[in-house]
Each structure stands twice: as structure tokens, then as C-alpha cells.
Design an enzyme around this catalytic site. Structure first.
Site, PDB file in Angstrom:
ATOM      1  N   ASP A  10       0.840  -1.198   0.000  1.00  0.00           N
ATOM      2  CA  ASP A  10       0.000   0.000   0.000  1.00  0.00           C
ATOM      3  C   ASP A  10       0.875   1.248   0.000  1.00  0.00           C
ATOM      4  O   ASP A  10       2.002   1.216   0.512  1.00  0.00           O
ATOM      5  CB  ASP A  10      -0.883   0.029   1.253  1.00  0.00           C
ATOM      6  CG  ASP A  10      -2.006  -0.992   1.194  1.00  0.00           C
ATOM      7  OD1 ASP A  10      -2.563  -1.190   0.106  1.00  0.00           O
ATOM      8  OD2 ASP A  10      -2.323  -1.575   2.245  1.00  0.00           O
ATOM      9  N   TYR A  41       5.195  -8.819   8.466  1.00  0.00           N
ATOM     10  CA  TYR A  41       4.947  -7.394   8.652  1.00  0.00           C
ATOM     11  C   TYR A  41       5.090  -7.019  10.118  1.00  0.00           C
ATOM     12  O   TYR A  41       4.782  -7.810  11.012  1.00  0.00           O
ATOM     13  CB  TYR A  41       3.518  -7.020   8.231  1.00  0.00           C
ATOM     14  CG  TYR A  41       3.209  -7.271   6.788  1.00  0.00           C
ATOM     15  CD1 TYR A  41       3.467  -6.309   5.822  1.00  0.00           C
ATOM     16  CD2 TYR A  41       2.642  -8.476   6.379  1.00  0.00           C
ATOM     17  CE1 TYR A  41       3.173  -6.542   4.479  1.00  0.00           C
ATOM     18  CE2 TYR A  41       2.343  -8.712   5.044  1.00  0.00           C
ATOM     19  CZ  TYR A  41       2.614  -7.743   4.106  1.00  0.00           C
ATOM     20  OH  TYR A  41       2.323  -7.970   2.786  1.00  0.00           O
ATOM     21  N   ASP A  55      -6.885   2.341   6.979  1.00  0.00           N
ATOM     22  CA  ASP A  55      -5.489   2.755   7.120  1.00  0.00           C
ATOM     23  C   ASP A  55      -5.432   4.233   7.503  1.00  0.00           C
ATOM     24  O   ASP A  55      -6.470   4.886   7.639  1.00  0.00           O
ATOM     25  CB  ASP A  55      -4.709   2.456   5.833  1.00  0.00           C
ATOM     26  CG  ASP A  55      -5.232   3.216   4.607  1.00  0.00           C
ATOM     27  OD1 ASP A  55      -5.645   4.380   4.741  1.00  0.00           O
ATOM     28  OD2 ASP A  55      -5.199   2.644   3.509  1.00  0.00           O
ATOM     29  N   ARG A  77      -4.726  -4.629   6.539  1.00  0.00           N
ATOM     30  CA  ARG A  77      -5.834  -3.721   6.863  1.00  0.00           C
ATOM     31  C   ARG A  77      -7.085  -4.501   7.263  1.00  0.00           C
ATOM     32  O   ARG A  77      -7.836  -4.077   8.137  1.00  0.00           O
ATOM     33  CB  ARG A  77      -6.153  -2.806   5.678  1.00  0.00           C
ATOM     34  CG  ARG A  77      -5.121  -1.722   5.491  1.00  0.00           C
ATOM     35  CD  ARG A  77      -5.465  -0.841   4.311  1.00  0.00           C
ATOM     36  NE  ARG A  77      -5.268  -1.584   3.072  1.00  0.00           N
ATOM     37  CZ  ARG A  77      -5.974  -1.405   1.970  1.00  0.00           C
ATOM     38  NH1 ARG A  77      -6.931  -0.516   1.923  1.00  0.00           N
ATOM     39  NH2 ARG A  77      -5.726  -2.115   0.897  1.00  0.00           N
TER      40      ARG A  77
END
Length: 178
Positions: free
Chosen positions: A31, A59, A73, A163
Site C-alpha cells: 500500500d 509485517y 489505514d 488492513r
């Protein structure tokens, strides 16, 4: 490539193509707000993309559990203020996110719906029923929790939207690093 926050993965690949005049592609989108490893393949190595696309991803993310946003987000508008869970409740929520799970794909994603990118429809205010994607959360470790923001170390199967995990936990993704 160490992707900075801001540009899209495609913008970075396009810039690299222009600078090197070589074929270029990437093996997994990040993203625009996300930072970290963007695997870029150049020249004849673009044919090797399938070897890398399906790999697990790790992540480090901060989940703001005090609000939900339109996009899941930090780039979205806050649509709901929330009372964050206590540490015990957070652990229960995390437990439900481990293993094989099904999560809706975020409306502000690059997935095509009816031939058009979902994020374009979302920006125009078009409500779309987003498909659900099966993912495997191999590891989900709480690194830190300050009563509002949970820092998580997450190892997931390819195609997992962090997300979506953030939204399922009751908040939004405040930062993301791969």
C-alpha cells in the site's frame, strides 16, 4: 527496494523502468502508506515473478484500536471513534485471528470488481460487496500495547490484507512495514 511511505508500488516500478530502460515488475504490492521490502525484478528476471509472489510475508504493524477509518489505514477519514479493548480482550481478539481465516478484501484495495479497481469505486462513493479471501496467519505476536495502539509482528500467507486484520480487531492500520 526499500519502499518509502507515499508512492505506490507501481509508481516505483515505472520510475525504475524509465531510469534503466529495462523491463521491470514487482512480486507483491505494498500500500502507498506502507514501507519496507518491495521485491523488484528487472530484465529477464521478470519471468521469475511466480517464484516469489506466493511466498509468505512478514509485517510489523501498528493497529490503532481507538478508531475506524474509511480505508482501514491512516489515509482514510475517521468514521467511528472507539473505546480500545483492555489487554485481556485484545488477546482474545488476537487468538481468533490465528490460523486459517476468512476476511473481506478492503474496499480501498486494487482488486478488480466488475473490471474496475475497487479503490476507484470506493473513492467515488460506490458501495460494493467485497469478496472474502482465505488467508493463513502463521504467526501473530503482540509486541507492544499502550492501551490504544497494538504493535504486531505478523507472518501471513501471500494475499493477506493487514488492513483487513486491523479492521477485524476493531481498528485501523496506523503503520505497516514489510
Amino acid at each position: 527496494m526499500d519502499k518509502p511511505a507515499g508512492p505506490s508500488s507501481f509508481a516505483l516500478v515505472r520510475d525504475l523502468r524509465e531510469r534503466t530502460r529495462a523491463r521491470a515488475g514487482h512480486a507483491g504490492t505494498l500500500d502507498p502508506f506502507a514501507t519496507g521490502l518491495l521485491l523488484v525484478l528487472l530484465g529477464r528476471f521478470t519471468k521469475e515473478q511466480n517464484r516469489f509472489v506466493g511466498l509468505d510475508k512478514r509485517y510489523l504493524t501498528e493497529i490503532d484500536l481507538s478508531a475506524r477509518t474509511t480505508t482501514g489505514d491512516p489515509e482514510g477519514d475517521v468514521v467511528e471513534e472507539l473505546a480500545p479493548p483492555d489487554a485481556e480482550e485484545l488477546e482474545l481478539r488476537l487468538e481468533g485471528m490465528r490460523g486459517e481465516i476468512e476476511l473481506p478484501i478492503p474496499a480501498a484495495s486494487a482488486v478488480k470488481v466488475g473490471g474496475e479497481r475497487a479503490y476507484k469505486l470506493h473513492r467515488r462513493g460506490v458501495a460494493v460487496e467485497m469478496p472474502v479471501r482465505r488467508s493463513t496467519v502463521r504467526q501473530l505476536r503482540l509486541v507492544e500495547f499502550d492501551g490504544k495502539t497494538a504493535t504486531l509482528d505478523v507472518l501471513v500467507s501471500s494475499g493477506t490484507y493487514i488492513r483487513s486484520i486491523a479492521e477485524a480487531l476493531g481498528g485501523h492500520c496506523a503503520s505497516l512495514r514489510r
